[in-house]
Structures are given as structure tokens and as C-alpha cells.
Design a protein around this motif. Sequence first.
Motif, PDB file in Angstrom:
ATOM      1  N   PRO A 229      22.507  39.621  28.193  1.00 13.93           N
ATOM      2  CA  PRO A 229      23.128  39.939  29.481  1.00 13.93           C
ATOM      3  C   PRO A 229      22.711  41.321  30.002  1.00 13.93           C
ATOM      4  O   PRO A 229      22.548  42.270  29.234  1.00 13.93           O
ATOM      5  CB  PRO A 229      24.628  39.906  29.174  1.00 13.93           C
ATOM      6  N   THR A 230      22.545  41.407  31.315  1.00  8.67           N
ATOM      7  CA  THR A 230      22.263  42.674  31.988  1.00  8.67           C
ATOM      8  C   THR A 230      23.557  43.226  32.585  1.00  8.67           C
ATOM      9  O   THR A 230      24.591  42.550  32.606  1.00  8.67           O
ATOM     10  CB  THR A 230      21.236  42.479  33.106  1.00  8.67           C
ATOM     11  N   ASP A 231      23.477  44.451  33.098  1.00  8.57           N
ATOM     12  CA  ASP A 231      24.647  45.028  33.763  1.00  8.57           C
ATOM     13  C   ASP A 231      25.110  44.150  34.924  1.00  8.57           C
ATOM     14  O   ASP A 231      26.317  43.901  35.093  1.00  8.57           O
ATOM     15  CB  ASP A 231      24.316  46.439  34.291  1.00  8.57           C
ATOM     16  N   ASP A 232      24.162  43.684  35.733  1.00  9.84           N
ATOM     17  CA  ASP A 232      24.521  42.842  36.885  1.00  9.84           C
ATOM     18  C   ASP A 232      25.175  41.542  36.441  1.00  9.84           C
ATOM     19  O   ASP A 232      26.130  41.062  37.075  1.00  9.84           O
ATOM     20  CB  ASP A 232      23.281  42.537  37.725  1.00  9.84           C
ATOM     21  N   ASP A 233      24.675  40.963  35.357  1.00  8.67           N
ATOM     22  CA  ASP A 233      25.273  39.717  34.846  1.00  8.67           C
ATOM     23  C   ASP A 233      26.738  39.933  34.485  1.00  8.67           C
ATOM     24  O   ASP A 233      27.620  39.134  34.834  1.00  8.67           O
ATOM     25  CB  ASP A 233      24.521  39.224  33.609  1.00  8.67           C
ATOM     26  N   VAL A 234      27.010  41.011  33.748  1.00 10.32           N
ATOM     27  CA  VAL A 234      28.377  41.276  33.286  1.00 10.32           C
ATOM     28  C   VAL A 234      29.281  41.600  34.471  1.00 10.32           C
ATOM     29  O   VAL A 234      30.440  41.159  34.520  1.00 10.32           O
ATOM     30  CB  VAL A 234      28.388  42.420  32.257  1.00 10.32           C
ATOM     31  N   LEU A 235      28.779  42.363  35.425  1.00 13.61           N
ATOM     32  CA  LEU A 235      29.594  42.697  36.599  1.00 13.61           C
ATOM     33  C   LEU A 235      30.027  41.450  37.351  1.00 13.61           C
ATOM     34  O   LEU A 235      31.160  41.366  37.843  1.00 13.61           O
ATOM     35  CB  LEU A 235      28.821  43.615  37.543  1.00 13.61           C
ATOM     36  N   ARG A 236      29.143  40.477  37.438  1.00 15.28           N
ATOM     37  CA  ARG A 236      29.441  39.269  38.221  1.00 15.28           C
ATOM     38  C   ARG A 236      30.196  38.206  37.425  1.00 15.28           C
ATOM     39  O   ARG A 236      30.729  37.258  38.015  1.00 15.28           O
ATOM     40  CB  ARG A 236      28.135  38.668  38.760  1.00 15.28           C
ATOM     41  N   ALA A 237      30.232  38.345  36.102  1.00 17.36           N
ATOM     42  CA  ALA A 237      30.925  37.353  35.275  1.00 17.36           C
ATOM     43  C   ALA A 237      32.424  37.440  35.502  1.00 17.36           C
ATOM     44  O   ALA A 237      33.002  38.527  35.491  1.00 17.36           O
ATOM     45  CB  ALA A 237      30.596  37.578  33.802  1.00 17.36           C
ATOM     46  N   ARG A 238      33.055  36.301  35.689  1.00 15.22           N
ATOM     47  CA  ARG A 238      34.497  36.273  35.952  1.00 15.22           C
ATOM     48  C   ARG A 238      35.225  35.707  34.751  1.00 15.22           C
ATOM     49  O   ARG A 238      34.912  34.612  34.269  1.00 15.22           O
ATOM     50  CB  ARG A 238      34.795  35.433  37.189  1.00 15.22           C
ATOM     51  N   LEU A 239      36.208  36.467  34.278  1.00 17.41           N
ATOM     52  CA  LEU A 239      37.070  36.019  33.185  1.00 17.41           C
ATOM     53  C   LEU A 239      38.492  36.418  33.530  1.00 17.41           C
ATOM     54  O   LEU A 239      38.831  37.603  33.539  1.00 17.41           O
ATOM     55  CB  LEU A 239      36.646  36.663  31.856  1.00 17.41           C
ATOM     56  N   ARG A 240      39.313  35.429  33.822  1.00 17.56           N
ATOM     57  CA  ARG A 240      40.691  35.718  34.198  1.00 17.56           C
ATOM     58  C   ARG A 240      41.510  35.986  32.940  1.00 17.56           C
ATOM     59  O   ARG A 240      41.540  35.172  32.024  1.00 17.56           O
ATOM     60  CB  ARG A 240      41.285  34.538  34.967  1.00 17.56           C
ATOM     61  N   THR A 241      42.145  37.149  32.899  1.00 14.49           N
ATOM     62  CA  THR A 241      42.967  37.521  31.742  1.00 14.49           C
ATOM     63  C   THR A 241      44.429  37.634  32.151  1.00 14.49           C
ATOM     64  O   THR A 241      44.747  38.038  33.270  1.00 14.49           O
ATOM     65  CB  THR A 241      42.516  38.869  31.154  1.00 14.49           C
ATOM     66  N   LEU A 242      45.295  37.267  31.225  1.00 17.21           N
ATOM     67  CA  LEU A 242      46.721  37.480  31.402  1.00 17.21           C
ATOM     68  C   LEU A 242      47.090  38.836  30.812  1.00 17.21           C
ATOM     69  O   LEU A 242      46.310  39.442  30.085  1.00 17.21           O
ATOM     70  CB  LEU A 242      47.521  36.378  30.716  1.00 17.21           C
ATOM     71  N   ASP A 243      48.273  39.297  31.090  1.00 17.00           N
ATOM     72  CA  ASP A 243      48.769  40.579  30.595  1.00 17.00           C
ATOM     73  C   ASP A 243      48.030  41.724  31.304  1.00 17.00           C
ATOM     74  O   ASP A 243      47.233  41.499  32.211  1.00 17.00           O
ATOM     75  CB  ASP A 243      48.640  40.703  29.076  1.00 17.00           C
ATOM     76  N   ILE A 244      48.294  42.919  30.841  1.00 18.60           N
ATOM     77  CA  ILE A 244      47.746  44.118  31.454  1.00 18.60           C
ATOM     78  C   ILE A 244      46.568  44.624  30.628  1.00 18.60           C
ATOM     79  O   ILE A 244      46.646  44.707  29.409  1.00 18.60           O
ATOM     80  CB  ILE A 244      48.810  45.241  31.551  1.00 18.60           C
ATOM     81  N   GLN A 245      45.476  44.934  31.310  1.00 18.92           N
ATOM     82  CA  GLN A 245      44.349  45.571  30.633  1.00 18.92           C
ATOM     83  C   GLN A 245      44.439  47.078  30.843  1.00 18.92           C
ATOM     84  O   GLN A 245      44.600  47.540  31.970  1.00 18.92           O
ATOM     85  CB  GLN A 245      43.020  45.054  31.177  1.00 18.92           C
ATOM     86  N   GLU A 246      44.330  47.830  29.750  1.00 21.07           N
ATOM     87  CA  GLU A 246      44.430  49.284  29.815  1.00 21.07           C
ATOM     88  C   GLU A 246      43.188  49.906  29.187  1.00 21.07           C
ATOM     89  O   GLU A 246      42.769  49.522  28.094  1.00 21.07           O
ATOM     90  CB  GLU A 246      45.687  49.750  29.069  1.00 21.07           C
ATOM     91  N   HIS A 247      42.599  50.854  29.894  1.00 18.01           N
ATOM     92  CA  HIS A 247      41.410  51.529  29.380  1.00 18.01           C
ATOM     93  C   HIS A 247      41.534  53.033  29.602  1.00 18.01           C
ATOM     94  O   HIS A 247      41.959  53.472  30.675  1.00 18.01           O
ATOM     95  CB  HIS A 247      40.142  51.009  30.074  1.00 18.01           C
ATOM     96  N   GLU A 248      41.146  53.813  28.580  1.00 15.56           N
ATOM     97  CA  GLU A 248      41.108  55.266  28.702  1.00 15.56           C
ATOM     98  C   GLU A 248      39.665  55.709  28.857  1.00 15.56           C
ATOM     99  O   GLU A 248      38.779  55.259  28.123  1.00 15.56           O
ATOM    100  CB  GLU A 248      41.737  55.930  27.472  1.00 15.56           C
ATOM    101  N   LEU A 249      39.433  56.594  29.824  1.00 17.66           N
ATOM    102  CA  LEU A 249      38.087  57.062  30.120  1.00 17.66           C
ATOM    103  C   LEU A 249      38.058  58.573  30.199  1.00 17.66           C
ATOM    104  O   LEU A 249      39.020  59.202  30.670  1.00 17.66           O
ATOM    105  CB  LEU A 249      37.587  56.486  31.457  1.00 17.66           C
ATOM    106  N   ILE A 250      36.966  59.157  29.760  1.00 15.68           N
ATOM    107  CA  ILE A 250      36.703  60.572  29.979  1.00 15.68           C
ATOM    108  C   ILE A 250      35.731  60.638  31.148  1.00 15.68           C
ATOM    109  O   ILE A 250      34.556  60.289  31.022  1.00 15.68           O
ATOM    110  CB  ILE A 250      36.090  61.248  28.732  1.00 15.68           C
ATOM    111  N   ILE A 251      36.220  61.068  32.301  1.00 16.00           N
ATOM    112  CA  ILE A 251      35.403  60.978  33.511  1.00 16.00           C
ATOM    113  C   ILE A 251      34.688  62.284  33.828  1.00 16.00           C
ATOM    114  O   ILE A 251      34.038  62.391  34.864  1.00 16.00           O
ATOM    115  CB  ILE A 251      36.254  60.520  34.716  1.00 16.00           C
TER     116      ILE A 251
END
Length: 466
Positions: free
Chosen positions: A273-295
Motif C-alpha cells: 500500500p502507498t500513502d494515497d491507498d491508505v488515505l482513500r481506504a475506508r474502514l468504519r470503526t465503532l467507539d472513539i479513536q484516540e491518538h497522541e501526536l507530537i506536532i
Amino acid sequence: MAFSVVFHHDTTDPLAVISAPPPNESSHDRAAREERENEAQRISDLIDDEIRAERAVRKKEENTVKILLLGQSESGKSTTLKNFRMRFARDRWIEERASWRAVILLNLVRSANTILDALSQEMDDADPDELDDAFKFDDYYRQYKVRLNPLQAVENNLKRLLGATEDIQPRKQISPSTIAPSGSPEFFVRSRTWRNFLQATRGPEFPRHSFQQDLPTLLDSTDVIANGKDDIKALWEDNRIQAMLWRRKTRLDDSAGFFLDSIDRLSARDYEPTDDDVLRARLRTLDIQEHELIIDDETDAPKWKIFDVGGSRTQRHAWLPYFDQVNAVIFLAPISCFDERLVEDPRVNRLEDSFILWKAICSSKLLSRTILVLFLNKMDILEEKIRHGVMVKRFLPSYGDRPNVTNDVVKYLRQKFKDTVRYCSPEPRVCHIYPTSVIDTKSMSATLISVRDGILREHLKRADLF
């Protein structure tokens, strides 16, 4: 007669008189007093520990920027989160990218099966005496159905691999003048299941784990897709099939065309997979997704905690608990959806639903001091619809006689969203508005930098007030 009492205490300590033991104290009284003093000291130490813990939590929260991604289902929230992670957590993103192969293949197969389902319905519904030759589907198309029948098993196998569960919703009849939400039954995975899948299949352990468990399923699925790719391409590029999909108002995912056009690349055994492939891939998730980032690379830069909450109507009740102490809301309004209806309620126009949600967010007292960021999303699809002659005023009467041009439509909608902020907010607040196409990584990278800088400025400005 005068008398005096002499206490033996340190005269240099003014509190010694108070803390000194009473005169003629018995051993029993002294033991009781010392027990009381020890208990008081224990309680005092506990209070001090709680105060220190509260200060540590407060300091951590002060150095954390809490962001909520809000918007209706399929508005682009998850893709926006992917952009954040791709831009600000690149190493982890690359580690996880290969794990998306199963999702991408599932997106491709679901699109093909949706077309086959529509073809089956067309054949079942067709009355040869009432259709002209242009829309008769003969044995030529029936052969496609037979040869591509194994794709149904591939879809089920990939769903099982991902731990997916179908969310089957009854089809509803709506006005033929509106694009109907017709297609394959929706599916979803629980956020924890998806996180476990990513953890098990990313990084250096991926090859070993895959050959033992996942790779046989992926390779078998890839082989089936490769064997049928010519038939899939022929159906997708067939003008009669395209006309049938339009006439039946069959709705495919936004990225269906991208994956169907890339089937030669996706069906290779060594596909990565490329970046574009992953960006366009759709996966519906239940619950809340939480991510921590150092920006930011600076050591004292605040950490960003981004929450992606579900956008379907059944999931919106989960938004409220996350409004507390939130620094910014990034709201995604898919402005290309002016001619579409909600999957959950086909009576409601999707653009109207976005306005209703936006008004509720602007009006919330819990969010009165929250920075608002608005993405007028899916600009690419809006441009395509207008280029194909879809008239905005047909679905949005208030647009009137304004030019049916992308820039004019965006300008009109931008002002409408801006007016909502102005008239519905409990107090004046900052709102940044960006026309976006979240699958355009180059433009989104610049947009995210601007969003980051704007939010940080406001965060620092407010921190100086306290």
C-alpha cells in the motif's frame, strides 16, 4: 497571690508554646497525644500527595492540546486523522501502512460486488418488452456474474480477517430525484479490534505473523481478484453498466473509482500500500479513536490528543463527554453532498444535516471558548459534479440565480457557515475556515500546518490569561 507556670520550650520558636506538651503529662496521655499527632500527620501527608498529583495532572493538561474531529458519517474525519498522523507521526504511519492491505482489498471487492448486485437486480427487474435494446442485459453479462461469483467469498473472508461485523440497515424508498444511499450493507470493526490488528501486523514482526495467520488469506484473496481483474475492469468501464448504476441511483464509496482503476496494481502478489491507498481506504470503526501526536520538534511543545468520534446518528450521543476541556473542534462539512441523503434517514439532505450539526456545536455553552476549525471538504467531488452539469440550486433553492461555478458555491456556503458562528455562539470566538480535499496530501499538509499554528497561537494566548 501571684503564681507562674514555667514551660520548657524553645524560646526562638514562637509556635513552640502551642506545640509543647502540657505540663505534668502522664505516660498514658502522652501516648494518646502522639497517636493523635501521627494520625493528623498521616492525613496531612495524604492531602499533600493529592495536591501534588493534582498539580501534575493540571500541568500535563496545560501542556496538552485536546482536539475533537466532528462531522457526519463519511465526512472525512478518519482521513483527516490519517493526514495528521502521516504528517506528524511519520515513522509510526510507515510501520502501519502495510497492515492496510486487507482493508484496501476489501474496499475494492465491495465496490465490485456492489456493481454485481446492481446488475443482478437489473436483470431480475427487467421487462424485455418495456426496455429498448440499449438496456437489455443478455447472457454476455450473465457470464460476468458467474465468473465473478467467488468475489463474495473473498469479501466475507477479508471481513472475518479484520473482525468486521455488518451493520445491516433496511433499504428505504426515496424520491428518484435524489441520489439514494443504495449499496452493499455497511460493515464496521470495533476500534479495539482494529488497534489489535494493527499492533499484531505492523513493524518487524509483521512477516512472521503474516505467514502464520494473515498472509494466506491475503494471497488467496489477491489471486481470486487477479483472476477476475479483466472482468472487473470490463464491467467498470462498460458504458451500459455506468448508465445502469446512474439510473438505479446505486451509490459507491467515494474512492471506488480510484481502487477499481488501480486493480492491476492492487492485485499483484507483491503489492504494498502507498500513502494515497491508505488515505482513500475506508474502514468504519465503532467507539472513539484516540491518538497522541507530537506536532512540533521543540521539547516544551504541547502534545496533541486527537479524538475521532463516530459521525452516524446512532453514535452522536457519545460526543458530549468529550466536550469537556476541549481546546479546538475540527468540523468536517462535505459540501459536495448537497444532492445526497443520509444513509440513516433518507428524508434528510446531507448538507442540511451538516448545517444542523454545525449550529448545535456553535450554540453549545460547553464549547463557548473552544477554537473552531471548519473544513469545507470534498472540494474535488464538488468540482466534478458541477463539471458534469449538476445544478446546485435544484437541491439548494436558497442559492438562487448565482453562477453554478465551484468558487461561487464555496463562497456562498462559507458565508452561511460563518453566519452561524456569528449568530449562534454564546460569545465571540475564533473560527478558521478551509476549503479542503482531504485526499490531496500536498494541499492538506499546508492546511494542517496552518491549523496547527492557529490553534497553538490561541492556546498560548489563553494560557497567558491564567
